[in-house]
Scaffold this motif. Sequence first.
Motif, PDB file in Angstrom:
ATOM      1  N   SER A 141      16.547  16.452 -18.642  1.00 63.69           N
ATOM      2  CA  SER A 141      16.531  17.901 -18.484  1.00 63.69           C
ATOM      3  C   SER A 141      17.948  18.474 -18.445  1.00 63.69           C
ATOM      4  O   SER A 141      18.242  19.488 -19.091  1.00 63.69           O
ATOM      5  CB  SER A 141      15.763  18.274 -17.217  1.00 63.69           C
ATOM      6  OG  SER A 141      15.807  19.661 -16.986  1.00 63.69           O
ATOM      7  N   LEU A 142      18.842  17.832 -17.704  1.00 60.64           N
ATOM      8  CA  LEU A 142      20.222  18.312 -17.613  1.00 60.64           C
ATOM      9  C   LEU A 142      20.950  18.182 -18.946  1.00 60.64           C
ATOM     10  O   LEU A 142      21.701  19.083 -19.354  1.00 60.64           O
ATOM     11  CB  LEU A 142      20.966  17.536 -16.526  1.00 60.64           C
ATOM     12  CG  LEU A 142      20.572  17.839 -15.076  1.00 60.64           C
ATOM     13  CD1 LEU A 142      21.213  16.843 -14.122  1.00 60.64           C
ATOM     14  CD2 LEU A 142      20.972  19.260 -14.691  1.00 60.64           C
ATOM     15  N   LEU A 143      20.749  17.080 -19.633  1.00 59.92           N
ATOM     16  CA  LEU A 143      21.423  16.877 -20.921  1.00 59.92           C
ATOM     17  C   LEU A 143      20.937  17.876 -21.965  1.00 59.92           C
ATOM     18  O   LEU A 143      21.729  18.376 -22.776  1.00 59.92           O
ATOM     19  CB  LEU A 143      21.202  15.445 -21.400  1.00 59.92           C
ATOM     20  CG  LEU A 143      21.927  14.349 -20.599  1.00 59.92           C
ATOM     21  CD1 LEU A 143      21.476  12.969 -21.054  1.00 59.92           C
ATOM     22  CD2 LEU A 143      23.444  14.491 -20.731  1.00 59.92           C
ATOM     23  N   GLU A 144      19.655  18.175 -21.961  1.00 58.52           N
ATOM     24  CA  GLU A 144      19.131  19.153 -22.918  1.00 58.52           C
ATOM     25  C   GLU A 144      19.657  20.549 -22.643  1.00 58.52           C
ATOM     26  O   GLU A 144      19.714  21.390 -23.549  1.00 58.52           O
ATOM     27  CB  GLU A 144      17.600  19.142 -22.869  1.00 58.52           C
ATOM     28  CG  GLU A 144      16.976  17.886 -23.484  1.00 58.52           C
ATOM     29  CD  GLU A 144      15.480  17.837 -23.300  1.00 58.52           C
ATOM     30  OE1 GLU A 144      14.948  18.626 -22.468  1.00 58.52           O
ATOM     31  OE2 GLU A 144      14.822  17.012 -23.978  1.00 58.52           O
ATOM     32  N   ARG A 145      20.056  20.821 -21.415  1.00 58.66           N
ATOM     33  CA  ARG A 145      20.646  22.109 -21.077  1.00 58.66           C
ATOM     34  C   ARG A 145      22.141  22.162 -21.398  1.00 58.66           C
ATOM     35  O   ARG A 145      22.797  23.172 -21.161  1.00 58.66           O
ATOM     36  CB  ARG A 145      20.447  22.395 -19.589  1.00 58.66           C
ATOM     37  CG  ARG A 145      19.027  22.746 -19.221  1.00 58.66           C
ATOM     38  CD  ARG A 145      18.808  22.747 -17.717  1.00 58.66           C
ATOM     39  NE  ARG A 145      19.917  23.322 -16.977  1.00 58.66           N
ATOM     40  CZ  ARG A 145      19.953  23.395 -15.649  1.00 58.66           C
ATOM     41  NH1 ARG A 145      18.949  22.927 -14.930  1.00 58.66           N
ATOM     42  NH2 ARG A 145      20.974  23.945 -15.042  1.00 58.66           N
ATOM     43  N   GLY A 146      22.695  21.053 -21.896  1.00 56.77           N
ATOM     44  CA  GLY A 146      24.113  21.043 -22.257  1.00 56.77           C
ATOM     45  C   GLY A 146      25.040  20.677 -21.125  1.00 56.77           C
ATOM     46  O   GLY A 146      26.242  20.969 -21.195  1.00 56.77           O
TER      47      GLY A 146
ATOM     48  N   GLU B 297      31.872  21.648 -24.946  1.00 55.80           N
ATOM     49  CA  GLU B 297      30.564  22.264 -24.754  1.00 55.80           C
ATOM     50  C   GLU B 297      29.486  21.278 -25.183  1.00 55.80           C
ATOM     51  O   GLU B 297      29.757  20.302 -25.896  1.00 55.80           O
ATOM     52  CB  GLU B 297      30.444  23.561 -25.545  1.00 55.80           C
ATOM     53  CG  GLU B 297      30.705  23.412 -27.021  1.00 55.80           C
ATOM     54  CD  GLU B 297      30.670  24.729 -27.764  1.00 55.80           C
ATOM     55  OE1 GLU B 297      30.559  24.705 -29.005  1.00 55.80           O
ATOM     56  OE2 GLU B 297      30.737  25.784 -27.102  1.00 55.80           O
ATOM     57  N   GLY B 298      28.279  21.522 -24.728  1.00 54.53           N
ATOM     58  CA  GLY B 298      27.174  20.640 -25.072  1.00 54.53           C
ATOM     59  C   GLY B 298      27.048  19.482 -24.104  1.00 54.53           C
ATOM     60  O   GLY B 298      27.931  19.214 -23.281  1.00 54.53           O
ATOM     61  N   GLY B 299      25.937  18.780 -24.189  1.00 51.70           N
ATOM     62  CA  GLY B 299      25.664  17.687 -23.278  1.00 51.70           C
ATOM     63  C   GLY B 299      26.492  16.450 -23.568  1.00 51.70           C
ATOM     64  O   GLY B 299      26.921  16.210 -24.705  1.00 51.70           O
ATOM     65  N   ALA B 300      26.741  15.659 -22.521  1.00 46.43           N
ATOM     66  CA  ALA B 300      27.455  14.389 -22.637  1.00 46.43           C
ATOM     67  C   ALA B 300      27.064  13.530 -21.443  1.00 46.43           C
ATOM     68  O   ALA B 300      26.806  14.044 -20.353  1.00 46.43           O
ATOM     69  CB  ALA B 300      28.965  14.589 -22.686  1.00 46.43           C
TER      70      ALA B 300
END
Length: 392
Positions: A243-248, A176-179
């Motif tokens: 934006s995508l990374l901040e959304r996880g 879970e979370g951004g990568a």
Amino acid sequence: MADAKVIPFDEDSRTRRGGGAGRPPRGRAAAGVRKKQVAGGGDEGAGSAQQPQLPLAAVPDDPGAASADPAAGIPAQARGVRPEDGPRPETAEAARSGSVGDALGGIADRMLGGPWERKVASGLSFLRRRVTGEYEVDEFGYDAELTDQVLMSVLRPLFDGYFRVEVKGIENIPAEGGALVVSNHSGTLPLDGLMTQVAVHDHHPAGRHLRLLAADLVFMVPLINELARKLGHTLACAEDAQSLLERGEVVGVMPEGFKGLGKPFADRYKLQRFGRGGFVATALKTGVPIIPCSVVGAEEIYPMVGNSRTMARVLGFPYFPLTPTFPWLGPLGLVPLPTKWTIQFGTPIPTDGYPPEAAEDPMLVFNLTDQVRETIQHTLYELLVQRRSVFF
């Protein structure tokens, strides 16, 4: 077996009501019905000269025990059943359960690998939502339902059967979370990005989706533009990536760009320049781990032995590849060679230990960019040494 009393159709209802049980049948039913002897009595209706018609039902002496099968009183020969014929295998279950539909359903279940009614219902429900527009896409155009049920199903035969991709280190992508997944780029056509997307989708235990950052050209080509958006691809710019990374989300980037994709076959597996490290700055701003990814096998699917710059200028492409099969064999030359692929996800490089303003430090960005590049290059060499053959 006890003697059975044959009751004409018109008399059956009267007998069940208990009225007129001893009255003779009326109308045409009386003409062809011959009754059995009753408790030492004579043969009633013996004077009838006509042959008895085929009775509709034969019921036992006990009026409360009626047959549940309407064809029970019809002789087997009249129903077209020979005594030597046993129950057919596909209807044996139906004979036990009393329903041919159950047997057919069981056959269909075995053929389709699951409850076929649910599969058909799910497919029809999917089509209805597509026709009526009752589905969701995010602000980038990503259609999760279409990707899962259709687009991945189209790409999966290439992944599993044609390129036979082996996936390693998938556990390095967090559940879970951004990568940020950073990969090498090659192969003349960007099939390596699509195969990496299938690898994450199908092999990650959490079933995560890889959102690829694509070049401007992808969104300028009709049909390709729509399919890329539906698959979750977005423009390769810092704003969209952040934006995508901040959304996880798990975001994929190939910093070599067209320099890696269109490099000559003689330079295969030699990484090109990684740009200015914009992907590292984005990772530092969002504090997500950077996961190096190495793809082996894509370099050989379209061996690029030449580049027609004139055709590239005319068509507006960054390069126009010349391979041993294209354009000499026409559309057949677009068929990729069935090479054996390996996709390996390396150990994550953490960035959450740096302050947000570290993204403005050019030396830190350069050092991290060089670290990612060297990690991918070293892994490529290791995988090439381990590879037995290009095709096996």
